[in-house]
Design an enzyme around this catalytic site. Structure first.
Site, mmCIF file in Angstrom:
data_model
loop_
_atom_site.group_PDB
_atom_site.id
_atom_site.type_symbol
_atom_site.label_atom_id
_atom_site.label_comp_id
_atom_site.label_asym_id
_atom_site.label_seq_id
_atom_site.Cartn_x
_atom_site.Cartn_y
_atom_site.Cartn_z
ATOM 1 N N SER A 8 30.355 34.081 39.908
ATOM 2 C CA SER A 8 29.861 33.197 38.849
ATOM 3 C C SER A 8 29.056 33.910 37.760
ATOM 4 C CB SER A 8 29.003 32.070 39.445
ATOM 5 O OG SER A 8 29.789 30.932 39.675
ATOM 6 N N LYS B 103 30.249 33.363 34.258
ATOM 7 C CA LYS B 103 29.818 32.266 33.390
ATOM 8 C C LYS B 103 28.797 32.717 32.345
ATOM 9 C CE LYS B 103 30.617 28.659 36.889
ATOM 10 N NZ LYS B 103 30.863 29.401 38.127
ATOM 11 N N SER C 90 26.071 25.854 38.637
ATOM 12 C CA SER C 90 27.183 26.805 38.511
ATOM 13 C C SER C 90 28.514 26.062 38.549
ATOM 14 C CB SER C 90 27.130 27.856 39.631
ATOM 15 O OG SER C 90 27.920 28.978 39.294
#
Length: 473
Positions: free
Chosen positions: A67, A70, A127
């Site tokens: 993640s 991101k 997330s």
């Protein structure tokens, strides 16, 4: 193994002795697997004011970002907001593809939408994979094109060891990065978009009637930590990029490949404890994270060495689980999510060791220019390589200037409240500049398409007794 054990365990050995020998043998096997995974861990600590590397361990080894991906999705989102292409209130529509992404997710149904700000908050806290995909589709037309934009932007920022394949970081064997590149991106987010950086300090937010809590357990526990992002898949292990600001010093630190969220957090706490006192109290002039001015290299699809690639089949779960095939981590399987709470039933207690960490002080190596092997038809715009934050192109209006960013932001907030209609399509931001060795912050609103539009907005603000003048970016 059987032959080795048979040579050790004699037929005449007692049952107790046999059990002890077998236990020792299994310990060595487990330890060997754990050490194999530990070799894939990586970390770096960078002085965010000077760019000096204070600590490095496997910082240029190829790793799965999970993640942390991101962070680039948000970078491009902030860039679009700063340029006035979208605003905090712009609707983000969720396609069937976005809605079908694996957890963790916000859970918006196909055809539904949320505001850009809600999507941002769901990404920095929960997330949310679906929100990241929806933003990517909004900005790039489709996720594949958005991934090209992400990789092109990485090249512009000097992230030569990174390739993106999706907007959220769910498993893809062709998506990889390095700890050094993630540190560069972490620094760029603060330097280029200080007006939006505060989102990363958000620990929770309300979505309807639901309170959504964040995954970053260092926020509020380690003094000075103000973001940025956690990440986890079974293939990557536990990742974390942290930004620390104690008022005089700033660090960005990266830990990748942790065996648990708790051990990763403890390692990060140790690094912060050891290296924050060593960071510079000066600096703050030229930006640390500058864009590559060469458009060709910005469009390059980098060729990385074949060695030192992450190998998911060596992850520690292979010792206890039967699903050791590489294909498990190349697909989105049940439990192979970005949800750290699912991965760990109990949150390990955060321990900040007093003992100093054994360190390796190194300088950032020079990275050779990547060979150009492909060019994208629609490159993302370059970050302005200037001594202030990247700001919207075109015209903006300035309403205040202050030696404190918090005061400049307060001017923006108050002005927005007083003149919502006038500034409905504008985006507020602060721009840092140095004068006589002192850093000041200009409070501005961008997104005006012409000089006349900016002047018209200023005229309306002045009627409300708000000082204002138009500037061309």
């Amino acid at each position: 193994m059987r032959q080795a054990l048979s040579g050790i365990v004699s037929k005449s050995a007692s049952p107790l002795k046999t059990i002890m020998i077998l236990a020792m043998a299994m310990t060595f096997v487990v330890a060997g697997a754990a050490s194999s995974f530990a070799a894939k861990s990586a970390a770096i600590v960078v002085d965010a004011k000077t760019g000096k590397v204070l600590y490095s361990a496997n910082a240029d080894g190829r790793r799965y970002p999970a993640s942390l991906t991101k962070m680039m999705t948000l970078y491009l989102t902030f860039e679009a907001m700063a340029k006035g292409k979208i605003s905090r209130n712009s609707p983000v529509v969720f396609s069937a593809h976005a809605s079908a992404e694996a957890p963790t997710k916000l859970g918006v149904k196909p055809g539904g939408s949320v505001a850009v700000e809600t999507a941002i908050l769901s990404i920095v806290t929960k997330s949310a994979n679906d929100s990241a995909t929806a933003l990517g589709e909004m900005l790039g037309g489709n996720e594949t094109n958005f991934a090209r934009m992400m990789t092109a932007k990485a090249r512009q920022l000097g992230m030569n060891g990174t390739v993106f394949r999706n907007a959220n970081g769910l498993p893809d064997p062709g998506q990889f990065t390095t700890a050094r590149d993630m540190a560069t991106l972490g620094i760029a987010l603060r330097e280029h978009f200080p007006q939006y950086y505060g989102y990363f300090a958000q620990r929770s937010f309300l979505y309807g009637r639901q309170r959504i809590n964040g995954h970053n357990r260092l926020l509020g526990r380690i003094k000075g930590v103000d973001g940025i992002k956690t990440g986890y898949t079974r293939a990557s292990g536990f990742n974390l990029v942290s930004s620390v600001n104690d008022g005089n010093r700033r660090l960005v630190a990266v830990v990748m490949g942790g065996t648990s969220g708790g051990s990763r957090d403890n390692q990060m706490a140790s690094l912060i404890n050891a290296y924050l006192p060593r960071a510079s109290t000066r600096g703050g002039g030229d930006l640390v994270a500058k864009a590559d001015s060469n458009p060709i290299s910005a469009l390059a699809k980098v060729l990385l060495p074949k060695h030192d690639a992450p190998t998911p089949d060596e992850k520690p779960v292979a010792v206890a689980e039967a699903d050791t095939a590489v294909a498990d981590d190349a697909t989105v399987a049940q439990g192979d999510s970005e949800d750290e709470d699912t991965a760990e039933a109990e949150t390990p207690k955060l321990v900040v060791p007093a003992k100093k960490v054994k360190t390796v002080i190194v300088s950032a190596p020079k990275v050779a220019t990547a060979q150009v092997v492909a060019a994208y038809a629609e490159p993302a715009p370059a970050v302005d390589p200037v001594n202030t934050a990247s700001v919207p192109s075109g015209w903006a209006i300035q309403v205040a200037s202050s030696p404190k960013q918090s005061e400049a932001q307060a001017f923006l907030d108050n002005t927005t409240k007083q003149a919502r209609k006038v500034l409905a399509d504008a985006s507020g931001f602060t721009v840092a500049f140095d004068k006589d060795g002192v850093t000041y912050y200009r409070a501005r609103f961008g997104g005006f398409g012409s000089k006349d539009a900016a002047w018209k907005a200023c005229t309306a603000l002045k009627k409300k007794k708000i000082e204002c003048y138009a500037v061309q970016q």
